[in-house]
Every structure is written in structure tokens, then in C-alpha cells.
Design an enzyme around this catalytic site. Structure first.
Site, PDB file in Angstrom:
ATOM      1  N   PHE A 116      -2.705  -7.058   4.972  1.00  0.00           N
ATOM      2  CA  PHE A 116      -3.110  -6.497   3.691  1.00  0.00           C
ATOM      3  C   PHE A 116      -2.304  -7.300   2.535  1.00  0.00           C
ATOM      4  CE2 PHE A 116      -3.519  -2.715   6.675  1.00  0.00           C
ATOM      5  CZ  PHE A 116      -4.922  -3.100   6.916  1.00  0.00           C
TER       6      PHE A 116
ATOM      7  N   TRP B 101      -8.377  -1.902  -1.288  1.00  0.00           N
ATOM      8  CA  TRP B 101      -7.075  -2.418  -1.298  1.00  0.00           C
ATOM      9  C   TRP B 101      -6.785  -2.876   0.022  1.00  0.00           C
ATOM     10  CZ3 TRP B 101      -2.470  -1.514   1.161  1.00  0.00           C
ATOM     11  CH2 TRP B 101      -1.305  -2.101   0.725  1.00  0.00           C
ATOM     12  N   HIS B 102      -6.896  -2.121   1.101  1.00  0.00           N
ATOM     13  CA  HIS B 102      -6.397  -2.777   2.369  1.00  0.00           C
ATOM     14  C   HIS B 102      -7.157  -3.918   2.925  1.00  0.00           C
ATOM     15  CE1 HIS B 102      -4.844   1.382   2.472  1.00  0.00           C
ATOM     16  NE2 HIS B 102      -4.265   0.796   3.542  1.00  0.00           N
ATOM     17  N   GLY B 103      -8.362  -4.042   2.393  1.00  0.00           N
ATOM     18  CA  GLY B 103      -9.057  -5.384   2.903  1.00  0.00           C
ATOM     19  C   GLY B 103     -10.373  -5.448   2.466  1.00  0.00           C
TER      20      GLY B 103
ATOM     21  N   SER C 201      -8.686   2.425  -2.731  1.00  0.00           N
ATOM     22  CA  SER C 201      -7.381   2.662  -1.823  1.00  0.00           C
ATOM     23  C   SER C 201      -8.160   1.849  -0.489  1.00  0.00           C
ATOM     24  CB  SER C 201      -7.035   3.963  -1.590  1.00  0.00           C
ATOM     25  OG  SER C 201      -6.216   4.056  -0.514  1.00  0.00           O
TER      26      SER C 201
END
Lengths: 315, 501
Positions: free
Chosen positions: B501, B340-342, B337
Site C-alpha cells: 500500500f 487508500w489501501h489500493g 480509507s
């Protein structure tokens, strides 16, 4: 569906009317910020309005506001001197449009703008100038988006606060009058005359180079020259005063800019960039702001140039 | 709250931001065409939504529209092949193809440089000098969101949860429906696609609710998030100059900023979708009123959390495995997770920190203790709940401080800076000069906002039911007050945080 759309329309109309009511200063109130630095625009125009042509008008950013002794030039030439310089953040367009508004036939306009001055400038700053001096609204372009934003956001925020203060008898905070960047620091000609010694350290100036933006301001300057020619207004260009500490890292790009002016700009140049470079001790907080002693030296140099070029008679 | 002279712009036209003039024109035009011109023809309605969505996306960067169309076509095609394949091996082949290409694209655009740099650093740490070429690429806006939309579709077909659609337009609308295209919520084919395939009727109540949600979303974004951002940016960007107390204030303001920014965006997206008769997944459920971290994660970025739960946590065994495997699975989904943001260690460590927070509750099996709303049916929480909410808020705030930091060194110095003697220095106005809004006034507004959120915590969004039974003039006065407050409190516009994102 019809009910929904009707409700939305009525709601938007109500909202617009409310904002409109507020923006019309339903409760008469004075604008805040009038005593700030930008407030000097009112006095500069008042002086320009009351002086008779021929006059010498200086246009530019803060290097002009801080860098000219208008009284000294008035005494030496016998002509009224109007210093329209305020801040480079107003942008070249604003500065030149303001000059178009102020100048009359037979005036001498001396344009001196800082290097790499943005044509557009800061909208926020221009908008504030226009709030304090409404004709300034014609000195810059407004997009539809900006106009809507002005109406619903910035004007509303300003007027709501004023109205709220008025209704609650709240005293508006006064702008400090004893600081350099205030309206009271200017004399009637438009020069910053407050004593602002001691000046801060300038060591940081040596770190900054200048980016080269090819021919950024030549077209607007040439357009102004055409305007001036049509109205028999004489116009000259003067390189801005610059701290020698700042000049060293910028020298190469400044010489490129000077060459571009030589090749493409139609306004006659009165001097060269290096003629406007002064020792660090003569500068206040930025590389463009001269202290009173520096201002005298620069003004004398300008008088010598005016005399040498035969532009005006100098005693 | 008096602003410095010269308010900033709220409206811009260059990109189709929700708070742009462009969007203010775009939305009513699409709305009118949708309900008046294409009303009785579902195909035409969906085609209009697709054209509008592609136009919306093109206003960001038309070049990446082709990538979006390619990704859409890939998942549409592989979805059909998975469904039609008879042999399990063929099904897997098409699934892996879709996952591989989707994650490959995401990897190239989002993670390639990060992994290459990290590998080079790791090798240099063991004395091997390696030089890899990095790519000078721009991150296509919304790629993480639409890639996950597409993946959920092929996963659901593979798992037999849904059947593929034969209509490319319908599927394309599912992937690129403009309210959710650039920052979610991350939709599921099982939820959104059936709504796109069925005729939609205008519902006055749904549209009015949508408008209320849009109104509240704008208030959160413009009046709260953007103003908090001014201080959060100032404090995070100059963290070395501030005492611990101010650093903590900066971290708290960032927590409020990111919540109001992202949930504000989600509210606008959900509200806009409702105007078109479509219900999107709820993304936030008052996460700051959570009594433990597990509850927080059931209330924060719900569409992403549930995506990872359904497509990663459960396939890894979910909660039906032994405790240690559950812990392992939890760490995996939180780290993923974060990733996923960066592509940055700060995001990964943020995810890992949240995993560390939640693991004790898994070990003692208390992670499902709080499935209801705090103080349900009561005005005030108990002292115990208040304490739990404060602890949860502070833990998530510290984790978000890592998320916000420029890099891990900055995160360490920032959090380390909080826990020093200077924590007891009382912040003064002079320390916080430079923002266009007074800090005390901002704190008052934030407090009032939190009170409104508390009062509305049992609804979908804070003002969903506020004033429903009031006479119309009073109700409208309430809405007008929110609009005027939003205009008055407009801060320096900040891009929606989740656009990156």
C-alpha cells in the site's frame, strides 16, 4: 547506555549458546526424515564408495532415478553401475558437484539432466540432503544469510523437536515405507524399483510449453567436462526421457536447446532429444518418470548406444 | 508443532526488510553511530538519520528515492509559502499546489490504471467501446505513507496548527525516518517534528521498552502472521474446493494474519524509533477486543483513521452537522480509507462495508459507548462483552474477507460459500493438508497468543509490563522463550501485507 549495550550483548550470547547447545544435539537423537525419498542419498554414496572403478555413474535428476535399470547395465557390461539421480530440485550445481565428489579416474559418467534444470535448485531440498548426508553440504553454496538462517532457524527447529521428543519420550513419526517416494523404493544401485502402477492421468502434460532460457546449463556442464578431462574420467551427455504427450508442446524449444548444446557444450552427446521420447503409457506421474517397462526399454537403448559408440563392451 | 522437513528462510539480504540480515546489521551500526559518534550534535544526528533513511529506502528501489526527495522538497517549500502568504487566496494556492501534486503522483502511480479500467468497463456497460492506454508502472514502496506525512504537514500549517520548519534536513527526517518510511505509522508534523528538532537523550527505560516492543512485533509477524498466512492463502486461493466451515476458518486466520502482520510491523517500527529516543504514534490498540465497530476503528490502524478524521471528516463538518450529513461523511471517510489501501473494488467495498456497520451506531448515537478498555481491571469479560466482542470480530472478519479476495466475484463466492449447508461440515486435517505447520498446533499457538494479548490489553503492547517485577533471571528466561518460540515457529516468510500500500 553501557548497561543497555552490555545487556543486549549478554542476551545475544546467551541465545546463541542455547541454540548452539541444541544444534549440537546435546540430547543424542536420530535425524527425522532419513527414511524419506531424499534419504536415498546416503545409500547411493555408500554404494559408490564400495564399488571399484571403472564404473558407470549416472548423474541427473529424478528422470535418472526412475529411468535406469542399473542391474541390466551391470549384467551387460560387467561394470558396476551407480545411479546418483535423485531429484532435479537439487539443482545442476549440486548434481555436478556430487559427481565430482563421487567420480574417480577411468569412471564413465553419464550426465542426463531435465530441460531447464535450475543451476541453483531449491535450497531447502539441498539443505535436507546435507542434513541427512553431511558431505553434501559441500555440493552447494551457502550465503552468510543462509548459514545464519540454518543455524538459528532450520537446524534449531529440527533439533528442538528431536530433543523435545527425546525428553518427553515421544515417539517420532515414522516415514511410511510403502510409498514410491521413500528411501526404501531404491535398490542398492540407486534405481527406484518399487512397483508404482497404476499411474495417474497425464492429460495435463499437453498443456505445458517450455520456456526458452538461453544456454542455462552449458557453462557448468563444460566446467564439469574440464574437471573430468583432468582426471581421466570419461563423460557423456544423454537427453532425458520424456513423455510424448509432453514432448509435443515442448518440441520447438527442445530443438533450440539441442542446437545450443551442439554449438556450445563440450560433453559428447550420446543421442538426440527425440531418441528419448517414449509413449505416454510408459510414464508414471510426471513426463520424466518412467515406469519399470519404460525403464527397461530406455536402458536397452542406452546399452545399444554404449555399444554403438564403443564406449564399453556390451555382451 | 513439527514442521515439514527443511525450514524456510527467515533472513534475506536483498531488501531491507525488518526480518532481513541486512536490517540486523544496519540497525546496530546506525544505533552506535547515532549515540556514540553524533551524540552531542543534533544536526549531525539528524543528518545521520536522514542518510540512514535514504540508504534504507534505496535498498528497496533507489530510483524512487528521487520521487521521495521531490515530494519532500515540494511539501517543505509549499509549507513555507503557505505560512508566509498574507492573502488567503495565496495560502490556498500553495495548499492546492501541494495537494494537487501529491495526489497527482499518488494517482499516477497507484490509481491511474484502476480508474482507466473502471471507466472503460462503465462505458462498455452502456454500449460505448472505449480504449484507454494503461501505464506499466511499479508502485513506489511507501508512497501512500510518505505522501500522507507530507500532506498532514501542509494541512497543519494551513490550519495554523504548526509552523513550518526552516531546516530541510529536519523536515526530511520527519518524512522519511526509516522505521516508518515504508509502512507507517502515518505521523503528524505536530507530533514527530518537535521531537526531531529537540536534542534527544538516551533513556535506558525507553530503549528497553523499545526492545520489548520489537521482540513482540517479531513474534507476531514471524510466528503468528506468517503461519496463519499459509492457511489463509491456501484457503483463499482454492476457495471453490472448501466447505463453508473451512472458508470461515480461512477468513478468521486472515484476520489474525493481517492484524499480526501489520501491528507486528508497527510494533517493530515503534520499538526501533524508541531506540533512537523518538516516540511514534500508536497504530493498534488490541482491536480484536472491541465491543462494537466504532471502538474497533478507534483501535485499528489508528494513525490512518485519525488522519482521515482530522483532515477529511472534520473539514466536512465532522459530528457538528445533522445526522444525515454525519452518515454521508462517515461513508466518505470509510470509502476513502478503502481506496487508500489500493486501487481495487475489494478495498472500496471493504471500506463501504465498515461504513454500513458503523452507521446504525451513529443513528442511535451509540458510537462512543465504549471509550474505555474492555473489562478494565478485571481478568475476564462479562458475558455481554464477550458476545459483543465476538460479533464485532465476525463482522470485521467478513469485511476483511472482501479485502483479501482477488476481486468482487471472488469475494461474493467466498462469503456466499461460507453461508451454505457445508458450514456445518467439520474441517478435517486432510482438507487442510499442504501447509508446513499442523492446523491444530497453529490454533493452539494462536489461542495462547490471544490470551497473552488479552492479559496485556491495558498496556501499549501485550508484554510491555510482563515480568517487570520479576527477578532478572526469570525475566530473561521469559524473553529468551519468546525469541526461541519465534525461531521455532518461523513459517514461510511472507512480505509485510502493508508494503503493497
Amino acid at each position: 547506555m553501557k548497561k543497555f549495550i552490555l545487556n543486549i550483548i549478554v542476551f545475544i550470547v546467551l541465545l546463541t549458546l542455547l541454540v548452539f547447545g541444541m544444534n549440537r544435539n546435546y540430547f543424542p537423537a536420530k535425524a527425522t526424515g532419513n527414511d524419506g525419498y531424499i534419504g536415498a542419498i546416503v545409500d547411493k554414496h555408500a554404494y559408490a564408495d564400495k564399488t571399484k572403478s571403472p564404473r558407470i555413474i549416472f548423474c541427473g535428476g529424478s528422470s535418472i532415478a526412475f529411468g535406469i535399470d542399473s542391474k541390466m547395465i551391470e549384467q551387460a557390461t560387467g561394470l558396476p553401475v551407480v545411479n546418483m539421480g535423485i531429484n532435479g530440485s537439487l539443482g545442476l550445481d549440486f548434481i555436478l558437484n556430487q559427481a565430482r565428489y563421487v567420480a574417480r579416474p577411468n569412471d564413465i559418467v553419464i550426465v542426463s539432466v531435465e530441460y531447464n534444470l535450475s543451476e541453483e535448485g531449491s535450497y531447502k531440498f539441498k539443505q535436507e540432503a546435507a542434513r541427512i548426508y553431511p558431505p553434501a553440504s559441500n555440493f552447494f553454496k551457502h550465503t552468510i544469510s543462509q548459514r545464519i538462517n540454518d543455524f538459528f532457524v532450520s537446524d534449531f527447529q529440527h533439533n528442538f523437536f528431536i530433543t523435545f521428543s527425546h525428553l518427553t519420550n515421544r515417539k517420532l513419526r515414522e516415514f511410511p515405507k510403502n510409498v514410491v517416494y521413500s528411501r526404501s523404493s531404491f535398490n542398492e544401485n540407486g534405481d527406484v524399483v518399487r512397483n508404482f502402477d497404476p499411474h495417474p492421468s497425464h492429460d495435463f502434460l499437453q498443456k505445458f510449453e517450455l520456456n526458452h532460457i538461453p544456454n542455462p546449463d552449458i557453462a557448468p556442464l563444460n566446467s564439469f567436462k574440464s574437471f573430468a578431462d583432468e582426471r581421466k574420467i570419461k563423460v557423456y551427455f544423454l537427453f532425458p526421457s520424456l513423455d510424448e504427450l509432453a514432448y509435443k508442446p515442448k518440441k520447438h524449444v527442445v530443438s533450440i536447446i539441442a542446437n545450443e548444446y551442439n554449438e556450445g557444450m563440450h560433453i559428447p552427446r550420446l543421442n538426440k532429444p527425440e531418441d528419448s521420447v517414449f509413449p505416454d503409457s510408459l510414464f508414471y506421474d510426471t513426463e520424466y518418470h518412467l515406469v519399470p517397462a519404460g525403464k527397461k526399454i530406455r536402458t536397452q537403448k542406452i546399452l545399444d548406444l554404449l555399444k554403438e559408440k564403443g564406449i564399453v563392451k556390451v555382451k | 508443532m513439527q514442521r515439514l522437513q527443511g525450514a524456510p528462510l527467515i533472513l534475506s539480504i536483498d531488501r531491507m526488510l525488518f526480518n532481513s540480515l541486512g536490517f540486523a546489521l544496519f540497525l546496530p551500526i546506525v544505533f552506535v553511530l547515532y549515540w556514540f559518534v553524533t551524540n552531542k550534535n543534533l544536526k549531525a544526528q539528524n543528518l545521520l538519520l536522514l542518510a540512514a533513511s535514504y540508504f534504507f529506502y534505496s535498498c528497496w528501489d533507489y530510483r524512487f528515492l528521487f520521487l521521495l526527495i521531490f515530494s519532500t522538497f515540494l511539501d517543505f517549500y509549499t509549507g513555507q509559502r503557505i505560512y508566509r502568504a498574507v492573502k488567503p487566496a495565496s495560502k490556498k494556492f500553495w495548499l492546492y499546489l501541494s495537494v494537487g501534486v501529491n495526489l497527482g503522483l499518488l494517482g499516477v502511480f497507484k490509481y491511474y490504471n484502476f480508474f482507466v479500467d473502471s471507466l472503460a468497463h462503465s462505458l462498455s456497460a452502456v454500449g460505448v467501446t472505449a480504449s484507454f492506454n494503461t501505464l506499466d508502472v511499479i508502485l513506489p514502496v511507501g508512497i501512500s505513507f510518505y505522501t500522507f506525512h507530507g500532506l498532514s504537514y501542509v494541512f497543519d500549517i494551513h490550519n495554523g496548527r504548526t509552523k513550518p520548519t526552516d531546516n530541510f534536513v529536519d523536515y526530511s527526517v520527519f518524512v522519511s525516518f526509516f522505521p516508518l518510511l515504508v509502512a507507517g505509522p502515518i505521523e503528524r508534523a505536530t507530533h514527530l517534528l518537535p521531537q526531531i528538532e529537540k536534542p534527544r537523550r538516551f533513556s535506558y527505560q525507553q530503549a528497553v521498552n523499545g526492545m520489548r516492543q520489537i521482540l513482540w512485533g517479531y513474534f507476531k509477524k514471524v510466528a503468528i502472521a506468517d503461519n496463519c498466512a499459509e492457511y489463509a492463502n491456501m484457503i483463499f486461493n482454492n476457495s471453490g474446493h472448501y466447505p463453508g466451515s473451512v472458508l470461515l476458518l480461512g477468513a478468521v486466520l486472515f484476520s489474525i494474519q493481517i492484524y499480526c502482520d501489520f501491528s507486528g510491523y508497527s510494533d517493530i517500527a515503534l520499538g526501533v524509533a524508541r531506540l533512537f529516543g523518538i516516540e511514534l504514534l500508536r497504530n493498534f490498540a488490541f482491536p480484536f477486543f472491541s465491543r462494537d465497530i466504532a471502538e474497533f476503528w478507534r483501535r485499528w490502524h489508528i494513525s490512518l483513521s485519525s488522519w482521515f478524521k482530522d483532515y477529511l471528516y472534520i473539514p466536512l463538518g465532522g459530528s457538528k452537522v445533522n445526522t444525515w450529513k454525519r452518515v454521508r461523511n462517515t461513508i466518505i471517510i470509510f470509502v476513502m480509507s478503502g481506496l487508500w489501501h489500493g486501487a481495487a473494488w475489494t478495498y472500496i467495498i471493504w471500506g463501504a462495508l465498515n461504513a454500513l456497520y458503523i452507521i446504525p451506531s451513529i443513528l442511535i448515537k451509540s458510537n462512543r459507548n465504549h471509550l474505555d478498555t474492555v473489562a478494565q481491571g478485571r481478568l475476564l469479560p462479562s458475558l455481554s462483552d464477550t458476545f459483543k466482542m465476538l460479533v464485532t470480530f465476525m463482522l470485521t472478519t467478513l469485511a476483511l474477507a472482501v479485502f483479501r479476495s482477488a476481486d468482487m466475484a471472488h469475494a461474493f463466492s467466498f462469503i456466499g460459500g461460507i453461508f451454505t449447508k457445508s458450514f456445518f461440515v467439520i474441517p478435517t486435517g486432510e482438507m487442510l493438508m499442504g501447509a508446513s505447520v499442523n492446523i491444530l498446533a497453529l490454533l493452539v499457538v494462536v489461542t495462547l497468543f490471544m490470551v497473552a494479548e488479552w492479559l496485556g490489553r491495558e498496556s501499549l503492547f501485550a508484554i510491555e509490563h510482563t515480568g517487570e517485577k520479576w527477578p532478572r533471571p526469570l525475566r530473561w528466561a521469559f524473553y529468551l522463550t519468546i525469541v526461541l518460540s519465534t525461531l521455532y515457529l518461523t513459517g514461510i516468510p511472507q512480505q509485510f501485507v502493508y508494503f503493497q500500500f
